[in-house]
Design an enzyme around this catalytic site. Sequence first.
Site, PDB file in Angstrom:
ATOM      1  N   ASP A  34       0.710  -1.636  -0.235  1.00  0.00           N
ATOM      2  CA  ASP A  34      -0.140  -0.018   0.175  1.00  0.00           C
ATOM      3  C   ASP A  34       0.809   0.962  -0.344  1.00  0.00           C
ATOM      4  OD1 ASP A  34      -1.404   2.287   0.979  1.00  0.00           O
ATOM      5  OD2 ASP A  34      -3.303   0.372   1.690  1.00  0.00           O
ATOM      6  N   CYS A  74      -7.193   4.088  -2.085  1.00  0.00           N
ATOM      7  CA  CYS A  74      -6.567   2.202  -2.207  1.00  0.00           C
ATOM      8  C   CYS A  74      -8.046   1.596  -2.244  1.00  0.00           C
ATOM      9  CB  CYS A  74      -6.865   2.017   0.038  1.00  0.00           C
ATOM     10  SG  CYS A  74      -5.926   2.744   0.765  1.00  0.00           S
ATOM     11  N   LYS A 122      -4.565  -7.677   3.880  1.00  0.00           N
ATOM     12  CA  LYS A 122      -5.532  -6.258   3.177  1.00  0.00           C
ATOM     13  C   LYS A 122      -6.183  -6.305   1.693  1.00  0.00           C
ATOM     14  CE  LYS A 122      -4.860  -0.774   3.173  1.00  0.00           C
ATOM     15  NZ  LYS A 122      -4.727   0.062   3.456  1.00  0.00           N
ATOM     16  N   HIS A 255      -2.027  25.054  -8.497  1.00  0.00           N
ATOM     17  CA  HIS A 255      -4.088  24.357  -9.382  1.00  0.00           C
ATOM     18  C   HIS A 255      -4.148  24.652  -8.108  1.00  0.00           C
ATOM     19  CE1 HIS A 255      -6.965  22.178 -11.535  1.00  0.00           C
ATOM     20  NE2 HIS A 255      -6.060  22.775 -12.542  1.00  0.00           N
ATOM     21  N   ASP A 317      -1.264  -0.617  -5.068  1.00  0.00           N
ATOM     22  CA  ASP A 317      -2.167   0.440  -4.752  1.00  0.00           C
ATOM     23  C   ASP A 317      -2.238   1.529  -5.634  1.00  0.00           C
ATOM     24  OD1 ASP A 317      -1.725   0.917  -1.993  1.00  0.00           O
ATOM     25  OD2 ASP A 317      -3.875   1.008  -1.784  1.00  0.00           O
ATOM     26  N   HIS A 318      -1.438   2.261  -4.960  1.00  0.00           N
ATOM     27  CA  HIS A 318      -1.010   3.719  -5.357  1.00  0.00           C
ATOM     28  C   HIS A 318       0.683   3.255  -4.555  1.00  0.00           C
ATOM     29  CE1 HIS A 318      -1.901   4.560  -0.671  1.00  0.00           C
ATOM     30  NE2 HIS A 318      -3.312   4.062  -1.764  1.00  0.00           N
TER      31      HIS A 318
END
Length: 938
Positions: A34, A74, A122, A255, A317-318
């Site tokens: 994760d 997630c 997980k 931004h 996941d990221h």
Amino acid sequence: MKTEIFRLIFLCQIYGQSLCRNESRPNIVMVMSDAFDGRLTFDPGSKVVQLPYVNYLRELGTTFLNAYTNSPICCPSRAAMWSGRFVHLTQSWNNYKCLDANATTWMDLLEANGYFTESMGKLDYTSGSHSVSNRVEAWTRDVRFVLRQEGRPVAQLVGNTSTVRIMRKDWENTDKATQWIHQRAASSRQPFALYLGLNLPHPYKTESLGPTAGGSTFLTSPYWLKKACCFCSCFFKVSSEHIAVPEWLPLAAMHPVDYYSSVSKNCSGAFTEDEVKSIRAFYYAMCAEADAMLGQVISALRATGLLDNTVVIFAADHGELAMEHRQFYKMSMFEGSSHVPLLVMGPGLMSGLQVKELVSLVDLYPTVLDIAGIPAVGNLSGHTLLPLLSKARDVSKKPRPDWVLSEYHGCNVNASTYMLRSGRWKYIAYADSLSVPPQLFDITRDKEELHNVALKFRDVQAHLDKILRGIVDYPKGLANLYEKTDQWDFQLELPNVYQRLVELYASSDKNKCYEIISKLSDIYQSDKEYLKLITAFEKAMVLMDPVPGEQHMKVSADYVKCLSKLPEDESKVIAACESMLSLYPDQSYPLEVLCAHYLKTGVQNEDAVRCFSRLLDLAPDSGLGHLGLGTKALQEGRFKDAVQDLAQGLKRLSSSTGWCSLAEAQFKMQRYLECAESCSQGLTACVSGDEQLRVKLLKLQFQALVGSGGDAAAERALETFSQIPDAEKDPVLGALKGRAYLNKGQVDEALKVSSELVASNPDLAQGFVLRGLAQLAQGQQQLAEESFLKAASQSPDCGEYYFFLGRLYWDMGEETRKDRSKAHTHLLKAAKLDPHLGCVFRYLGHYYRQVANDHSRARGCYKKAFEMDSHDAESGAASVDLSMEQGDMDTALAILQSVIEKATPGSAKWAWMRRGLYYLKIGEHHQAVSEYVSHPRR
């Protein structure tokens, strides 16, 4: 029930067809961490932290250099991986709303086709697995203030050089996984599939913020920071010399969505270089701990002899921003958040291969099935990676696109976000009610993603936006923000040829002459040769009969457009527009040109107002029309009308001057947070070279942030102050800086500033006001009174100063409250000087209610205060109470209904309670009971 039965039948059918194929197929082991930054798995990122088992996979398997998450959070990310479908197709919008529990995953299909399967750790891909707050934050993200702020990111060291197991839950699951591998090796020849989900290197929860807080603590031990790697004893696990401190844009240059994320993640304040470096070092150490867990799984496979027939996949996941772009966590399309690791090793697969093709997590679904020899069913978003991995190099039947998609709809952003990565470009589009401008980055030249080149490469932006809309029809609004650049391929000598032809045909063939002039106008317009273009148009207008028609209207419109490019020909522009309107009164284009002219020049006479109104009659949604009327309302002091029209206009047409006008109107109405946000939007839209407007926006934003109060706003105000040129030389700004210190609770700093101002500028009222406010903060009411009186005498037209005096007299006690020359007189004068000071009317309401016992007048004051500030719960409640007391139940109910309709869960409790009292008073007891029973759930 029927769905479950059909699913069971489907899986059983597949299982029955596959029993004969079990022994020849490889085992499959996937380890998914994760928040693992994929850039750490290859050079140069791999030099920052030593990851021996990631390196092992890289040397003996394949590394994907451009692997991306399909959603940088997630649950939605894992939902895409398990289902093989994009987030918008499965409607996995956030950490609360993901896949149904009975959704068919690739693990289900492996099991149905004879694999022995097990999932540990997980999983995090089904709906409802996170708190309800995730759902609330996601679906209310378009509000203009931060709903919930994460804990400030911190680094925390635990244990000593012998402390290895920090994330105990992950280690427990890793131990279970290795035990399971040993059991499988001894008990069965049936192929197996094992999934192990790790929580590391996700930041730990900050316990002091409560059980629902997110993770903002980067936690590790000296072992992972300093222990030498198992492959070589000459270097440390984390290499401090390679830890870079990322460059940050100034807050005002960010931004608007990135700025909102920075604030909501509690990163908009000051951080020292050591803090940033420490957070990044601790994060890398947490990655090293996750790598060790991967190593334990690989070691178990090797020890049992299963590794040679097992495909090992490592992914995440990221990623994790780790203070890049003034953010931590994920929830962003920047590389640190969206770029994930993807390494695959196994029998029949390439070794030491680095794949540059763009891939994403949805590709894992068809890839796993392809490895197992199982045909993929359904309409998948992903494509098998096996042709890129296999030594056989089979060509995929389904062509792989040259782009990847990622999207985000969760918390800590205030607009749905879509990212398309294609070639060297990363295109990020946003969809919300404010029409947020897109971003475009050249990843090859701008690896830090600090330079948004959307305006510079409009053709690239338009091309990528067209591809994106072909994938997902995200809400309209973004495409109209930027005009597409026309591309012409005429040779340089062609205009000269056309000029000679015009001269030739002018006296012999008017139709051909006009045709050539049209071609010539295209070239001049492309090259911005407007003077030559006007000459060509004037010749065309002479040649054409002045008869209304489609062709004549087109030439007239083009002529007006050309004239509008030359500001020195204002009289010609107006004359051409009026001429066209006389022939074509239903055409909005000449009105748009006139409105743009009036807005640019600042003219707000009767002709201008008539033009704005007429345009809105023809095009009710015209941005120019609303901006014009809003600007006029601002000049006339009709601030409420100004805010309404300007906000409506800016939804259609982003304009730096429009944002500035909106901010001015909001400031006059004391809507300070909205004013600060409008200033941010204006600064984003501000073109280079317009330094005067930029400074004006910065000053206005600074004043608004000071006026809004609170520590976070004060911190941001001081940051803005530092960006204003020569701000330290401006005593008025200096006084406001002192008030920012007061808002932060730094009374001594404020007193220091006030003393310097009073000494150097004895006639400056703001200096005495600052001194009075600081004295008031110290409880010195008498001294504060003297300072406020001095300020009011120097600036007798400032309503705010009289309000400070009136409020002071009210707070000083019974005697000054009842003395009409004190609280009452000064509050009345404040209201007369500035009728938009809602707080003045609240205190006048207090006076008439508690001192004068004039409840009718008190009710009017409270009502006015609440109309100015709908967040003023005290005035709203008092207005309702007095309305019910005086028997005006309709007004009371109308106020309550308006508040409750806009209320978010858990807010406006006073309105819910009083609506229950309202029903009691009118005898509807059952409805009253219902209100009281249901209120706690809200």
